[in-house]
Design a protein around this motif. Structure first.
Motif, PDB file in Angstrom:
ATOM      1  N   SER A   1       0.770  -1.152   0.071  1.00 22.29           N
ATOM      2  CA  SER A   1      -0.163  -0.050  -0.217  1.00 22.29           C
ATOM      3  C   SER A   1       0.695   1.225  -0.212  1.00 22.29           C
ATOM      4  N   PHE A   2       0.529   1.993  -1.007  1.00 20.91           N
ATOM      5  CA  PHE A   2       1.458   3.341  -0.984  1.00 20.91           C
ATOM      6  C   PHE A   2       0.449   4.566  -0.954  1.00 20.91           C
ATOM      7  N   SER A   3       0.999   5.405  -0.199  1.00 24.13           N
ATOM      8  CA  SER A   3      -0.108   6.842   0.093  1.00 24.13           C
ATOM      9  C   SER A   3       0.684   7.867  -0.579  1.00 24.13           C
TER      10      SER A   3
ATOM     11  N   LEU B   1      -2.486   3.613  -3.510  1.00 19.91           N
ATOM     12  CA  LEU B   1      -2.318   2.704  -4.517  1.00 19.91           C
ATOM     13  C   LEU B   1      -1.968   1.401  -3.850  1.00 19.91           C
ATOM     14  N   LYS B   2      -2.886   0.315  -4.007  1.00 20.71           N
ATOM     15  CA  LYS B   2      -2.555  -0.972  -3.621  1.00 20.71           C
ATOM     16  C   LYS B   2      -2.294  -2.012  -4.673  1.00 20.71           C
ATOM     17  N   ILE B   3      -1.271  -2.992  -4.211  1.00 21.50           N
ATOM     18  CA  ILE B   3      -1.065  -4.155  -5.077  1.00 21.50           C
ATOM     19  C   ILE B   3      -1.415  -5.226  -4.116  1.00 21.50           C
ATOM     20  N   SER B   4      -2.450  -6.107  -4.730  1.00 20.28           N
ATOM     21  CA  SER B   4      -2.990  -6.909  -3.927  1.00 20.28           C
ATOM     22  C   SER B   4      -1.990  -8.179  -3.440  1.00 20.28           C
ATOM     23  N   ARG B   5      -1.200  -8.689  -4.580  1.00 14.16           N
ATOM     24  CA  ARG B   5      -0.205  -9.702  -4.156  1.00 14.16           C
ATOM     25  C   ARG B   5       1.021  -9.333  -5.012  1.00 14.16           C
ATOM     26  N   VAL B   6       2.002  -8.848  -4.176  1.00 11.43           N
ATOM     27  CA  VAL B   6       3.275  -8.511  -5.106  1.00 11.43           C
ATOM     28  C   VAL B   6       3.936  -9.500  -5.787  1.00 11.43           C
ATOM     29  N   GLU B   7       4.286  -9.339  -7.247  1.00  7.94           N
ATOM     30  CA  GLU B   7       4.880 -10.025  -7.892  1.00  7.94           C
ATOM     31  C   GLU B   7       6.615  -9.352  -8.209  1.00  7.94           C
TER      32      GLU B   7
END
Lengths: 120, 112
Positions: free
Chosen positions: B20-22, B78-84
């Motif tokens: 999660s990015f703010s 901004l969210k990434i649900s599962r980082v690759e």
């Protein structure tokens, strides 16, 4: 495939001038707004300028950091974007990118960038 | 100029985790036309930035649906649900409601 290829960078002395070019292909260049964005080493990108399309009278906007020294222009017959840079300073040293807008958003596509070094 | 403040500066993560990015702006990014012009970009090492999200929450063509954007006014995420592995790099937000357009300083997503 959208392609943006910048050229014209290099080493220039303080107070000097350079003209950057960006050759565009893979899309109808004349339809799109285009921007110049730069990035100093290890820093965030900095938006410099954009130029609207013919339908919007080719009007331009500038970051105050370069307004009066840099001029953006375009040649829709040749699909080329330009950035004329005058009175260059050491702090203008950066990678310069041209970028195609996606609707109103700058940077829908970016070129690979061209390095400009201002140093004596 | 509108100041864009991104936190954290660095985000150590394990693959498969959520990230999660703010991004916060010094003034509202709501345009008089009702749109909010906030975009997110990823810059992988040695490459040009690439757009991920425009107008807060719209994924650019080809961007995986594990990326999602949200927010309003001055506060965006901004969210990434599962980082690759291909998600590693520096994430920047950009406001283009007010001239001059301004980027945040970036958040570096890296492996723990």
């Amino acid at each position: 495939e959208v392609k943006l290829l910048e050229s014209g960078g290099g080493l220039v002395q303080p107070g000097g001038s350079l003209r950057l070019s960006c050759a565009a292909s893979g899309f109808t260049f004349a339809d799109f707004y285009m921007s110049w964005i730069r990035q100093s080493p290890g820093k965030a990108p900095e938006w410099l300028s954009f130029i609207r399309n013919k339908a919007n009278s080719y009007t331009t906007e500038y970051n105050p950091s370069v307004k009066g020294r840099f001029t953006i222009s375009r040649d829709d017959t040749q699909n080329v974007l330009y950035l004329q840079m005058n009175t260059l300073r050491a702090e203008d040293t950066a990678i310069y990118y041209c970028a195609k807008h996606m609707r109103t958003t700058p940077g829908g596509y970016w070129g690979q960038g061209v390095m400009v070094t201002v140093s004596s | 100029d509108v100041v864009m403040t991104q936190t954290p500066l660095s985000l150590p993560i394990s693959l498969g985790d959520q990230a999660s990015f703010s991004c916060r702006s010094s003034q509202s990014l709501l345009h008089s036309n009702g749109n909010t012009y906030l975009a997110w970009y990823l810059q992988k090492s040695g490459l040009s930035p690439q757009i991920l999200i425009y107008r807060i929450s719209n994924r650019f063509s080809g961007v995986p649906d594990r990326f999602s954007g949200s927010g309003s006014g001055t506060d965006f995420t901004l969210k990434i649900s599962r980082v690759e592995p291909e998600d590693l790099g520096v994430y920047y937000c950009l406001q283009h409601t007010h001239l001059p357009y301004t980027f945040g300083a970036g958040t570096k997503l890296e492996l723990k």
